[in-house]
Design a protein around this motif. Structure first.
Motif, short mmCIF file in Angstrom:
data_model
loop_
_atom_site.label_atom_id
_atom_site.label_comp_id
_atom_site.label_asym_id
_atom_site.label_seq_id
_atom_site.Cartn_x
_atom_site.Cartn_y
_atom_site.Cartn_z
N VAL A 5 1.12 -18.98 -49.76
CA VAL A 5 1.63 -19.41 -48.36
C VAL A 5 0.93 -18.42 -47.56
CG1 VAL A 5 3.44 -19.54 -47.00
CG2 VAL A 5 3.65 -20.45 -49.27
N ALA A 6 0.84 -17.13 -48.12
CA ALA A 6 0.41 -15.96 -47.13
C ALA A 6 -1.27 -16.43 -46.71
CB ALA A 6 0.47 -14.64 -47.58
N SER A 7 -1.84 -17.05 -47.50
CA SER A 7 -3.37 -17.57 -47.15
C SER A 7 -3.46 -18.49 -46.06
CB SER A 7 -4.10 -17.67 -48.31
OG SER A 7 -3.61 -18.86 -48.84
N LYS A 8 -2.36 -19.30 -45.83
CA LYS A 8 -2.37 -20.11 -44.72
C LYS A 8 -1.78 -19.65 -43.25
CE LYS A 8 -1.36 -23.86 -48.00
NZ LYS A 8 -0.48 -25.14 -48.27
N ARG A 9 -2.19 -18.51 -42.97
CA ARG A 9 -1.98 -17.93 -41.68
C ARG A 9 -2.58 -18.54 -40.78
NH1 ARG A 9 2.10 -14.47 -40.40
NH2 ARG A 9 0.92 -13.85 -38.57
N SER A 10 -2.40 -18.49 -39.38
CA SER A 10 -3.24 -19.57 -38.59
C SER A 10 -4.62 -18.72 -38.14
CB SER A 10 -2.15 -19.29 -37.27
OG SER A 10 -2.99 -19.93 -36.42
N SER A 11 -5.33 -19.63 -37.97
CA SER A 11 -6.94 -18.96 -37.58
C SER A 11 -6.66 -18.62 -35.81
CB SER A 11 -7.97 -19.85 -37.84
OG SER A 11 -7.82 -21.15 -37.31
N TRP A 12 -5.65 -19.10 -35.27
CA TRP A 12 -5.68 -18.84 -33.90
C TRP A 12 -5.73 -17.32 -33.35
CZ3 TRP A 12 -2.94 -22.44 -30.12
CH2 TRP A 12 -3.18 -24.02 -30.57
N PRO A 13 -6.21 -17.04 -32.27
CA PRO A 13 -6.06 -15.69 -31.83
C PRO A 13 -4.58 -15.15 -31.81
CG PRO A 13 -7.23 -16.95 -30.14
CD PRO A 13 -6.87 -17.66 -31.33
N ARG A 14 -4.52 -13.88 -31.95
CA ARG A 14 -3.15 -13.30 -31.77
C ARG A 14 -2.29 -13.66 -30.62
NH1 ARG A 14 0.10 -10.37 -34.75
NH2 ARG A 14 -1.70 -9.50 -36.42
N TRP A 15 -3.27 -13.54 -29.57
CA TRP A 15 -2.71 -13.55 -28.23
C TRP A 15 -2.27 -15.25 -27.90
CZ3 TRP A 15 -5.06 -17.17 -25.09
CH2 TRP A 15 -6.13 -17.47 -25.16
N ALA A 16 -2.70 -15.92 -28.60
CA ALA A 16 -2.57 -17.52 -28.24
C ALA A 16 -1.46 -18.00 -29.29
CB ALA A 16 -3.81 -18.43 -28.34
N ARG A 17 -0.80 -17.23 -30.03
CA ARG A 17 0.26 -17.73 -30.99
C ARG A 17 1.63 -18.03 -30.02
NH1 ARG A 17 -1.25 -14.04 -35.91
NH2 ARG A 17 -3.44 -14.93 -36.16
N ARG A 18 2.64 -18.65 -30.78
CA ARG A 18 3.64 -19.02 -30.17
C ARG A 18 4.64 -17.81 -29.52
NH1 ARG A 18 8.11 -22.61 -33.44
NH2 ARG A 18 6.02 -23.24 -34.01
N GLY A 19 4.80 -16.78 -30.40
CA GLY A 19 5.83 -15.84 -29.94
C GLY A 19 5.54 -15.15 -28.61
N LEU A 20 4.26 -14.61 -28.33
CA LEU A 20 3.71 -14.08 -27.27
C LEU A 20 3.79 -15.08 -26.05
CD1 LEU A 20 2.87 -11.39 -25.59
CD2 LEU A 20 0.50 -12.35 -26.39
N MET A 21 3.20 -16.04 -26.21
CA MET A 21 3.08 -17.28 -25.06
C MET A 21 4.43 -17.66 -24.88
SD MET A 21 0.25 -17.11 -24.60
CE MET A 21 -0.39 -18.59 -23.56
N GLU A 22 5.38 -17.73 -25.76
CA GLU A 22 7.02 -18.20 -25.31
C GLU A 22 7.64 -17.26 -24.58
OE1 GLU A 22 8.99 -19.20 -28.95
OE2 GLU A 22 8.55 -21.28 -28.60
N ASN A 23 7.35 -15.83 -24.94
CA ASN A 23 7.74 -14.74 -24.16
C ASN A 23 7.25 -14.81 -22.68
OD1 ASN A 23 9.47 -13.80 -25.99
ND2 ASN A 23 8.07 -12.17 -26.86
N ILE A 24 5.82 -14.97 -22.44
CA ILE A 24 5.30 -15.09 -21.13
C ILE A 24 6.08 -16.22 -20.38
CG2 ILE A 24 3.30 -15.31 -19.85
CD1 ILE A 24 1.93 -13.86 -22.16
N ALA A 25 6.14 -17.40 -21.16
CA ALA A 25 6.81 -18.55 -20.34
C ALA A 25 8.05 -18.30 -19.89
CB ALA A 25 6.50 -19.69 -21.18
N THR A 26 9.00 -17.57 -20.65
CA THR A 26 10.34 -17.24 -20.45
C THR A 26 10.21 -16.29 -19.10
OG1 THR A 26 10.99 -17.74 -22.85
CG2 THR A 26 12.36 -16.37 -21.30
N THR A 27 9.45 -15.46 -19.13
CA THR A 27 9.48 -14.55 -18.27
C THR A 27 9.19 -15.00 -16.88
OG1 THR A 27 8.67 -12.66 -19.61
CG2 THR A 27 8.31 -12.40 -17.33
N ILE A 28 8.21 -16.16 -16.84
CA ILE A 28 7.71 -16.92 -15.51
C ILE A 28 8.99 -17.69 -15.25
CG2 ILE A 28 6.38 -18.89 -14.84
CD1 ILE A 28 4.10 -17.98 -16.45
N ILE A 29 9.90 -18.13 -16.17
CA ILE A 29 10.93 -19.18 -15.49
C ILE A 29 11.97 -17.93 -15.07
CG2 ILE A 29 13.02 -20.37 -16.45
CD1 ILE A 29 10.98 -21.43 -18.84
N ALA A 30 12.18 -16.81 -15.62
CA ALA A 30 13.07 -15.92 -15.09
C ALA A 30 12.66 -15.28 -13.46
CB ALA A 30 13.11 -14.81 -15.94
#
Length: 67
Positions: A5-30
């Protein structure tokens, strides 16, 4: 071949993954809520709905991104 399962990590760049982007969206809502409830500038009050709507749409889109 059996891949782990560890080899199935996303090939997306780290800045475009869910955790960081959800935090940015939540900050914009706030920020939109702060703009809505401040009593000083009418222009901030005017654009608060657009800011909150942008953050909400961003959150909906980003929630589909990989971890």
């Amino acid at each position: 071949m059996n891949r782990s399962v560890a080899s199935k990590r996303s090939s997306w760049p780290r800045w475009a993954r869910r955790g960081l982007m959800e935090n940015i969206a939540t900050t914009i809502i706030a920020i939109g809520f702060l703009m809505l409830f401040q009593p000083f500038a009418l222009s901030l009050y005017t654009y608060s709905f657009i800011t909150m709507l942008t953050g909400t749409v961003m959150f909906i889109i980003v929630s589909k991104f990989p971890e």
